[in-house]
Structures are given as structure tokens and as C-alpha cells.
Scaffold this motif. Structure first.
Motif, PDB file in Angstrom:
ATOM      1  N   ILE A  28       0.865  -1.186   0.000  1.00 16.27           N
ATOM      2  CA  ILE A  28       0.000   0.000   0.000  1.00 16.27           C
ATOM      3  C   ILE A  28       0.898   1.230   0.000  1.00 16.27           C
ATOM      4  O   ILE A  28       1.809   1.336   0.833  1.00 16.27           O
ATOM      5  N   VAL A  29       0.675   2.151  -0.932  1.00 14.71           N
ATOM      6  CA  VAL A  29       1.392   3.426  -0.944  1.00 14.71           C
ATOM      7  C   VAL A  29       0.375   4.542  -0.688  1.00 14.71           C
ATOM      8  O   VAL A  29      -0.563   4.725  -1.472  1.00 14.71           O
ATOM      9  N   LEU A  30       0.542   5.238   0.440  1.00 13.95           N
ATOM     10  CA  LEU A  30      -0.319   6.360   0.808  1.00 13.95           C
ATOM     11  C   LEU A  30       0.450   7.636   0.498  1.00 13.95           C
ATOM     12  O   LEU A  30       1.553   7.834   1.021  1.00 13.95           O
ATOM     13  N   PHE A  31      -0.096   8.481  -0.381  1.00 13.76           N
ATOM     14  CA  PHE A  31       0.659   9.613  -0.913  1.00 13.76           C
ATOM     15  C   PHE A  31      -0.161  10.888  -0.678  1.00 13.76           C
ATOM     16  O   PHE A  31      -1.200  11.089  -1.304  1.00 13.76           O
ATOM     17  N   VAL A  32       0.302  11.722   0.236  1.00 15.92           N
ATOM     18  CA  VAL A  32      -0.441  12.937   0.571  1.00 15.92           C
ATOM     19  C   VAL A  32      -0.021  14.038  -0.398  1.00 15.92           C
ATOM     20  O   VAL A  32       1.046  13.976  -1.004  1.00 15.92           O
ATOM     21  N   ASP A  33      -0.845  15.051  -0.552  1.00 15.30           N
ATOM     22  CA  ASP A  33      -0.567  16.170  -1.454  1.00 15.30           C
ATOM     23  C   ASP A  33      -0.187  17.411  -0.640  1.00 15.30           C
ATOM     24  O   ASP A  33      -0.965  17.840   0.227  1.00 15.30           O
ATOM     25  N   ASP A  34       0.989  17.966  -0.917  1.00 18.56           N
ATOM     26  CA  ASP A  34       1.433  19.226  -0.295  1.00 18.56           C
ATOM     27  C   ASP A  34       1.650  19.121   1.220  1.00 18.56           C
ATOM     28  O   ASP A  34       1.511  20.117   1.936  1.00 18.56           O
ATOM     29  N   MET A  35       1.964  17.950   1.740  1.00 18.15           N
ATOM     30  CA  MET A  35       2.215  17.827   3.182  1.00 18.15           C
ATOM     31  C   MET A  35       3.678  18.145   3.479  1.00 18.15           C
ATOM     32  O   MET A  35       4.568  17.640   2.806  1.00 18.15           O
ATOM     33  N   GLY A  36       3.904  18.982   4.470  1.00 20.30           N
ATOM     34  CA  GLY A  36       5.261  19.375   4.837  1.00 20.30           C
ATOM     35  C   GLY A  36       5.892  18.398   5.802  1.00 20.30           C
ATOM     36  O   GLY A  36       5.218  17.558   6.410  1.00 20.30           O
ATOM     37  N   TYR A  37       7.216  18.543   5.937  1.00 19.62           N
ATOM     38  CA  TYR A  37       8.005  17.611   6.745  1.00 19.62           C
ATOM     39  C   TYR A  37       7.453  17.484   8.160  1.00 19.62           C
ATOM     40  O   TYR A  37       7.225  16.390   8.658  1.00 19.62           O
ATOM     41  N   ALA A  38       7.209  18.616   8.813  1.00 17.72           N
ATOM     42  CA  ALA A  38       6.825  18.559  10.233  1.00 17.72           C
ATOM     43  C   ALA A  38       5.316  18.724  10.433  1.00 17.72           C
ATOM     44  O   ALA A  38       4.871  19.254  11.437  1.00 17.72           O
ATOM     45  N   ASP A  39       4.539  18.260   9.467  1.00 17.70           N
ATOM     46  CA  ASP A  39       3.083  18.362   9.615  1.00 17.70           C
ATOM     47  C   ASP A  39       2.498  17.261  10.498  1.00 17.70           C
ATOM     48  O   ASP A  39       1.315  17.309  10.846  1.00 17.70           O
ATOM     49  N   ILE A  40       3.299  16.241  10.808  1.00 20.07           N
ATOM     50  CA  ILE A  40       2.762  15.111  11.586  1.00 20.07           C
ATOM     51  C   ILE A  40       3.677  14.797  12.764  1.00 20.07           C
ATOM     52  O   ILE A  40       4.869  15.100  12.736  1.00 20.07           O
ATOM     53  N   GLY A  41       3.098  14.180  13.768  1.00 16.97           N
ATOM     54  CA  GLY A  41       3.814  13.903  15.020  1.00 16.97           C
ATOM     55  C   GLY A  41       5.177  13.255  14.854  1.00 16.97           C
ATOM     56  O   GLY A  41       6.157  13.722  15.448  1.00 16.97           O
ATOM     57  N   PRO A  42       5.303  12.192  14.041  1.00 19.02           N
ATOM     58  CA  PRO A  42       6.595  11.502  13.971  1.00 19.02           C
ATOM     59  C   PRO A  42       7.722  12.384  13.443  1.00 19.02           C
ATOM     60  O   PRO A  42       8.891  12.044  13.595  1.00 19.02           O
ATOM     61  N   PHE A  43       7.388  13.511  12.809  1.00 17.96           N
ATOM     62  CA  PHE A  43       8.420  14.405  12.276  1.00 17.96           C
ATOM     63  C   PHE A  43       8.434  15.743  13.014  1.00 17.96           C
ATOM     64  O   PHE A  43       8.886  16.749  12.488  1.00 17.96           O
ATOM     65  N   GLY A  44       7.905  15.727  14.237  1.00 18.18           N
ATOM     66  CA  GLY A  44       8.104  16.875  15.112  1.00 18.18           C
ATOM     67  C   GLY A  44       6.908  17.779  15.327  1.00 18.18           C
ATOM     68  O   GLY A  44       7.020  18.766  16.043  1.00 18.18           O
ATOM     69  N   ASN A  45       5.757  17.490  14.722  1.00 18.00           N
ATOM     70  CA  ASN A  45       4.599  18.353  14.957  1.00 18.00           C
ATOM     71  C   ASN A  45       4.084  18.166  16.377  1.00 18.00           C
ATOM     72  O   ASN A  45       3.870  17.048  16.835  1.00 18.00           O
ATOM     73  N   LYS A  46       3.901  19.302  17.071  1.00 18.61           N
ATOM     74  CA  LYS A  46       3.448  19.219  18.472  1.00 18.61           C
ATOM     75  C   LYS A  46       2.011  19.739  18.608  1.00 18.61           C
ATOM     76  O   LYS A  46       1.444  19.722  19.700  1.00 18.61           O
ATOM     77  N   THR A  47       1.449  20.255  17.520  1.00 17.51           N
ATOM     78  CA  THR A  47       0.137  20.911  17.591  1.00 17.51           C
ATOM     79  C   THR A  47      -1.011  19.981  17.222  1.00 17.51           C
ATOM     80  O   THR A  47      -2.094  20.068  17.787  1.00 17.51           O
ATOM     81  N   LEU A  48      -0.755  19.102  16.258  1.00 15.43           N
ATOM     82  CA  LEU A  48      -1.843  18.284  15.719  1.00 15.43           C
ATOM     83  C   LEU A  48      -1.858  16.892  16.328  1.00 15.43           C
ATOM     84  O   LEU A  48      -0.836  16.403  16.808  1.00 15.43           O
ATOM     85  N   ARG A  49      -3.028  16.276  16.261  1.00 17.81           N
ATOM     86  CA  ARG A  49      -3.177  14.918  16.787  1.00 17.81           C
ATOM     87  C   ARG A  49      -3.063  13.921  15.632  1.00 17.81           C
ATOM     88  O   ARG A  49      -3.941  13.886  14.757  1.00 17.81           O
ATOM     89  N   THR A  50      -1.971  13.166  15.604  1.00 18.43           N
ATOM     90  CA  THR A  50      -1.790  12.158  14.555  1.00 18.43           C
ATOM     91  C   THR A  50      -1.456  10.809  15.200  1.00 18.43           C
ATOM     92  O   THR A  50      -0.390  10.230  14.937  1.00 18.43           O
ATOM     93  N   PRO A  51      -2.344  10.274  16.049  1.00 15.21           N
ATOM     94  CA  PRO A  51      -2.008   9.045  16.802  1.00 15.21           C
ATOM     95  C   PRO A  51      -1.743   7.835  15.913  1.00 15.21           C
ATOM     96  O   PRO A  51      -0.907   6.999  16.255  1.00 15.21           O
ATOM     97  N   HIS A  52      -2.432   7.772  14.790  1.00 19.35           N
ATOM     98  CA  HIS A  52      -2.232   6.584  13.930  1.00 19.35           C
ATOM     99  C   HIS A  52      -0.884   6.626  13.233  1.00 19.35           C
ATOM    100  O   HIS A  52      -0.227   5.595  13.068  1.00 19.35           O
ATOM    101  N   LEU A  53      -0.455   7.832  12.827  1.00 17.72           N
ATOM    102  CA  LEU A  53       0.868   7.960  12.217  1.00 17.72           C
ATOM    103  C   LEU A  53       1.956   7.816  13.276  1.00 17.72           C
ATOM    104  O   LEU A  53       3.031   7.273  12.994  1.00 17.72           O
ATOM    105  N   ASP A  54       1.671   8.271  14.505  1.00 19.83           N
ATOM    106  CA  ASP A  54       2.633   8.073  15.597  1.00 19.83           C
ATOM    107  C   ASP A  54       2.868   6.572  15.808  1.00 19.83           C
ATOM    108  O   ASP A  54       4.005   6.110  15.948  1.00 19.83           O
ATOM    109  N   ARG A  55       1.790   5.812  15.818  1.00 15.50           N
ATOM    110  CA  ARG A  55       1.903   4.361  15.998  1.00 15.50           C
ATOM    111  C   ARG A  55       2.622   3.721  14.803  1.00 15.50           C
ATOM    112  O   ARG A  55       3.460   2.828  14.978  1.00 15.50           O
ATOM    113  N   PHE A  56       2.276   4.198  13.600  1.00 17.32           N
ATOM    114  CA  PHE A  56       2.924   3.730  12.362  1.00 17.32           C
ATOM    115  C   PHE A  56       4.448   3.863  12.521  1.00 17.32           C
ATOM    116  O   PHE A  56       5.214   2.932  12.249  1.00 17.32           O
ATOM    117  N   ALA A  57       4.894   5.038  12.989  1.00 16.96           N
ATOM    118  CA  ALA A  57       6.336   5.275  13.137  1.00 16.96           C
ATOM    119  C   ALA A  57       6.932   4.340  14.191  1.00 16.96           C
ATOM    120  O   ALA A  57       8.038   3.825  14.016  1.00 16.96           O
TER     121      ALA A  57
END
Ligand SMILES: [Ca+2]
Ligand SMILES: [Ca+2]
Length: 600
Positions: A28-57
């Protein structure tokens, strides 16, 4: 035979069969459009809730030097062909007016999967050519549900047809409710996973979000701490959770490799810790968050800092599918397999090339060193950077300290490496797909030559019917009315020779390109008041550029001479069909009135 011996023989037979035919791995390849490096928790985002991507990492591997390209179409071409966009002649962004697409002879990841008997499905945004010849169903996908291009290319933008939603090769809706797209794509994906099948599968899900215009469904709209962009990101995280949950429930978890990444940096927002964003080759425009998870094969909770990127996806997956790579062409990507097993293994590719939307080589990275061969795009509140600019992107990820003077030897080495690699790509580049069919009404040769004054925005004259401008002085005039700060009035030519009258960052600009790096421009503040204005732009026989608006004084600057030859590209009104004729990356098509066009 005694019962024990029989049992042992059966066991051996089963083991032998298992060893001979290992269970194929789903992908499975999940490909987001225009997402920045630190838009999600595993890459340093502290503002948004991304629990599924956190678990993925936590369960997989993070890639911290994973490269895409500055904008949409070129990234998708790289991902699906394992090649740099310049090698497959893909410009930055395709528009609904284009009659080109990824060449049908390109071998896509889906076609590689099918060569090993996989069932293939694509759900989401394609953006590699919307004409039937170029659609996903003609590039190895058994099933397709989604949009043919970006979600802003819709009816409310003058001249575009209503935004189509496809199933297979049929338009099933137009102008779909964009707030429902992430949810609908997710439901399609989960439904596909639940479908009983004997074959392994390859699922490619390029989300429409978080590309503008942003929209989220109930349950996400207005719920994040970062406005509409945060809502859309949190809904993508939900979607990832739904897909991962379905894999677990269906006991497909151990047999499925999942990759999550994005096509380019954030649009109009910062991409910390980097400088730049979408449409630049600064790290913020092209370095993407990337996660890969494959239980038992990828060590959990690991990080890989090696150079990697979307060009490596096809070679990596070919190995996973057990398929051969195409042997009749050069691919730029490499199999990341050794790094998936051990993130500290030797790099599989120590060089990365950064191409522009106009298919120029802008920068090269080897190890920690990145050299800009051309001036990088400027962004507000950022320093001016002038090529040659050398950065150590490991110690200086924001590309602030130009070390070109201090390390002339590294500059020389990277300049040579870039020239060698570019020469190889130029020698072996493959064409973009073009229709060889009947010309459109505007292109039809008629008994009387086409009158330029009859052309409307969106029109395109075949190169052979275009006004003659090679080796001579000419003046272009028209009356226009617009409110756009970035658009094209007239474009003729490409990256080698051409001219364009356009509005860039609020400036009405007439540009002449005599050769790839020989550009001259004259500009004036653009009237974007929606009122009609007359403009006259020209190239004089002694090589001066002139620009005049209404009855204001004429502005004239010295250029470098006449165009050495007639441009080979089509003559476009209100858009630029393929290779950009001026220094713009993805100008919006002209929405407004444009009349009385003449060239003398
Ligand atoms: Ca994009
Ligand atoms: Ca193909």
C-alpha cells in the motif's frame, strides 16, 4: 511407512512448499498532497493529533532524508516510474488544457506489480494526464476511483471544465463535495481490502488533501488546533488508522508493506526545520515525511537518515513483488531493501538531483553537501541565495550558511558530478506522451490564417501556425482585465527559446528567452483591478525589450538580442501548455477578459 514417518514426510513436504513459494507481500502506498516535513507527530509536529501515524512510526521506519520534487505531476511521475521527472520529460504540473501525459510506454509500479499477478487499484488524485490514453487504467491499474488532477482545477476557475470524479474510465460525478473526498477514498480502500481475493494486491492511494482548497468532513472540520489545514491532516491520520485497522482485522498485517509520504512541501506555509516550501528546491520544498512499515521485515521504531526518495519506490517494490526491473531503459532509483533491513547499512544512492518544474537541474546533493547550480527560488523573510551556493544540509538544514567560498574543492567536485549526470540524462531522456490525433478547432489549419484577435484564453495554436518571431523584431498587443497576481496572458516557446507576457507576483512582465540561461525581462506593476487595460510589449531590432501599459510612458531595457530561432512549441493564450516559456513555475491559467490580441 510408520505413522510418525508419514507425518514427518508430510511436514517436510509442507515446509518445502512454503520455502519454494513464499507468500507474496501486499503493498500500500499512501501519498499525501502538499504535506510538509513537520506536519505530523513523527516528524516533530506538536500541535496536531496524529495518533495513527505516531503508531505507524513506532512500528516501522522513519526516513529523514526522503526526497520528492517541488510540485505535483513531476513527483507522481517519479514515484510511478522510478525515474527523475526530467528523464521522463514531465513538467511540474499538468493542467486540464494540456493534451500530454505520462508516456504510455513508461513502465509504472502498477505494471511491474501486474507482471507478478498482483491485483492493482488506484484511489485518489492521478495528475499524469487526464485524456483517456493517459489515465491510470491504461497504466496498469485494474481499478480507479478519483480525480484526474488537482482539486483547484475546477469550474469556478474560468475556462476549466467541471471537476470530474472517475470510476474506471467513466465520469460518475462532477464537482464532488470535496469535504467528503478523504472519507470516500478511505471507504473505497477499506472495501477493497475486505474483498476476498486469491491474488496479492498493490493499492496506491494519493489523497486529494491537503492541497488547496482545503476541506474536511464532519468530525474533523473545525476540530484541530491549526485551522482547515490541521483538520485535513487529522482526517488523513484517521484514514491511515482505518486502513491499518482493516489490515490487522483481516490478518493481512504481516504480509503487507505500507509506505506513507507526500508529493512536495507545504503550500504557502513554512516547513521547519527547513527553509523554502512548495515549488522550491530548498529542503522545505522537497524533503518529505516518509514512513514504511512491514512487520518482521522492517525493524520497529527505527530511523534511516540515508538519502532516499520517491524515485526509489519502484525499484524497491519490484524486489518486494519478486519482479524484474525493465531492462530496456535507465531508472534513477535504487532498491531500498538493504536499508529496510538495517537503516545504518551503506547508502544505496549517495547522490540526489533536484530538478525544477522546467526540467532544469537546479541542485545536487552528495552525502551532507548540497550545491545549488542555479539561484534557488526566493521566499518572503528568507535571505537571498545566489548560485553557486553550497550548504551542509546535515549541520545546516535551513541552508543559511553558504560555504562555497570555503570549500571550492567540493563545489568543483559537485559541479562536475552534476554535469556528468545531467549529460547522461539528456542523452537517455524519454519523451512525454503526446496525442498525435486531430487538432482542436483552434489548431485546425483553415484557408484563411487564424486571426490572433479571435483567440480566447485557453486557445492553443500549433507551432506551425504560430506568429513568426525568430530573428526579427515584433510587438505584441492586447487588452486585458484581471484580478490575478500570477497568471499568463501569452506564452510561446519553452526552456530553450521563447517569450511570454505574464503577471508574476503582481508584476506585469514581458520576458524573452534567447537560450536556456539567457533570460531578459521588463516589468511594471500589474493593474489587477479587473478593469480593461491595453498592453504593448515588444522586442526591437536592436534587442531592446519594451513594455507599455495604457498611455503610461513606455519602459525599455536592453536585452541580449533577437530570438535566434522560431520557438518549437505551440502558441498559447491565457496559459502555458508545457515547457514554461518564462521564469514561472506553475502560473494559474488566465481568468478574465483578453481581447484584440495582435502580433506585428
Ligand atoms: Ca502537490
Ligand atoms: Ca505503461
Amino acid at each position: 511407512m510408520r505413522p510418525f514417518t508419514l507425518l514427518w514426510a508430510l511436514c517436510c513436504a509442507t515446509l518445502a512448499a512454503t520455502a519454494a513459494t513464499p507468500k507474496p507481500t501486499n503493498v500500500i502506498v499512501l501519498f499525501v498532497d502538499d504535506m510538509g516535513y513537520a506536519d505530523i507527530g513523527p516528524f516533530g509536529n506538536k500541535t496536531l493529533r496524529t495518533p495513527h501515524l505516531d503508531r505507524f512510526a513506532k512500528e516501522g521506519m522513519r526516513f529523514t532524508s526522503f526526497y520528492a520534487t517541488p510540485v505535483c505531476s513531476m513527483s507522481r511521475a517519479s514515484l510511478l516510474t522510478g525515474s527523475y521527472s526530467a528523464r521522463v520529460s514531465m513538467p511540474g504540473v499538468l493542467f486540464p488544457s494540456n493534451r500530454i501525459g505520462l508516456h504510455p510506454d513508461e513502465v509504472t509500479v502498477a505494471e511491474v506489480a501486474k507482471s507478478r499477478g498482483y491485483e492493482t487499484i488506484m484511489i485518489g488524485k492521478w495528475h499524469l494526464g487526464h485524456l483517456p490514453e493517459f489515465m491510470p487504467t491504461r497504466q496498469g491499474f485494474d481499478h480507479y476511483f478519483g480525480l484526474p488532477y488537482s482539486n483547484d482545477m475546477k469550474q469556478s476557475r474560468r475556462g476549466y471544465p467541471p471537476l470530474p470524479l472517475y470510476r474506471g474510465e467513466k465520469v460518475i460525478e462532477t464537482e464532488p463535495d470535496q469535504a467528503q473526498l478523504t472519507r470516500r477514498y478511505t471507504e473505497e480502500a477499506v472495501k477493497f481490502l475486505r474483498t476476498k481475493r486469491d491474488k496479492p494486491f498493490f493499492l496506491y492511494l494519493p489523497y486529494t488533501m491537503i492541497h488547496d482548497p482545503l476541506a474536511s468532513s464532519e468530525g474533523f472540520k473545525g476540530k484541530s488546533a491549526q485551522g482547515p489545514i490541521g483538520d485535513a491532516i487529522e482526517e488523513i491520520d484517521w484514514s491511515v488508522g482505518q486502513i491499518m485497522g482493516a489490515l490487522r482485522e483481516l490478518l493481512l498485517d504481516d504480509d503487507t508493506l505500507v509506505i506513507f509520504t507526500s508529493d512536495n512541501g507545504p503550500s504557502g506555509r513554512a516547513a521547519p526545520p527547513f527553509s523554502g516550501n512548495k515549488a522550491t528546491n530548498l529542503e522545505g520544498g522537497v524533503r518529505e515525511p516518509c514512513l514504511m512499515r512491514w512487520p518482521g521485515r522492517i525493524p520497529a521504531g527505527t530511523t534511516c537518515d540515508r538519502i532516499a526518495g520517491n524515485i526509489d519506490v519502484l525499484p524497491t517494490l519490484a524486489k518486494v513483488f519478486g519482479a524484474d526491473l525493465p531492462k530496456d531503459r535507465i531508472l534513477d532509483g535504487r532498491d531500498l531493501g538493504p536499508l529496510l533491513a538495517d537503516p545504518t547499512a551503506a547508502p544505496v544512492r549517495d547522490t540526489h538531483l533536484y530538478f525544477t518544474a522546467a526540467q532544469k537541474l537546479e541542485a545536487i546533493r552528495q552525502g551532507p553537501w548540497k550545491l545549488f547550480l542555479l539561484d534557488p527560488a526566493k521566499r518572503k523573510d528568507e535571505p537571498v541565495r545566489t548560485a553557486p551556493a553550497l550548504y551542509n544540509v546535515v549541520e545546516d538544514p535551513a541552508e543559511r550558511t553558504n560555504q562555497a567560498l570555503k570549500h571550492a574543492d567540493i563545489v568543483a567536485q559537485l559541479t562536475k558530478a552534476a554535469a556528468d549526470r545531467l549529460a547522461e540524462i539528456e542523452a537517455h531522456k524519454r519523451p512525454i506522451g503526446k496525442l498525435s490525433d486531430e487538432p482542436t478547432a483552434a489548431e485546425t489549419p483553415s484557408k484563411s490564417p487564424v486571426k490572433l484577435s479571435d483567440l480566447k484564453p485557453g486557445a492553443q495554436l500549433k507551432a506551425a501556425a504560430a506568429p513568426q518571431v525568430g530573428g526579427r523584431a515584433f510587438t505584441l498587443s492586447c487588452t486585458f482585465a484581471t484580478t490575478q497576481a500570477n497568471t499568463v496572458l501569452v506564452a510561446h516557446g519553452g526552456v530553450q527559446v521563447g517569450y511570454a507576457l505574464h503577471i508574476r507576483e503582481g508584476k506585469l512582465t514581458f520576458s524573452i528567452r534567447r537560450a536556456t540561461d539567457d533570460n531578459s525581462e521588463v516589468s511594471l506593476p500589474a493593474p489587477t483591478d479587473g478593469q480593461p487595460h491595453r498592453v504593448r510589449a515588444g522586442l526591437t531590432k536592436d534587442g531592446k525589450l519594451l513594455l507599455q501599459l495604457d498611455d503610461q510612458p513606455e519602459v525599455m531595457i536592453q536585452g541580449t538580442g533577437l530570438l535566434g530561432k522560431q520557438p518549437a512549441e505551440d502558441f498559447c493564450v491565457g496559459h502555458d501548455a508545457a515547457n514554461p516559456a518564462a521564469k514561472y513555475s506553475q502560473p494559474a491559467p488566465f481568468r478574465g477578459n483578453l481581447v484584440d490580441l495582435t502580433i506585428r
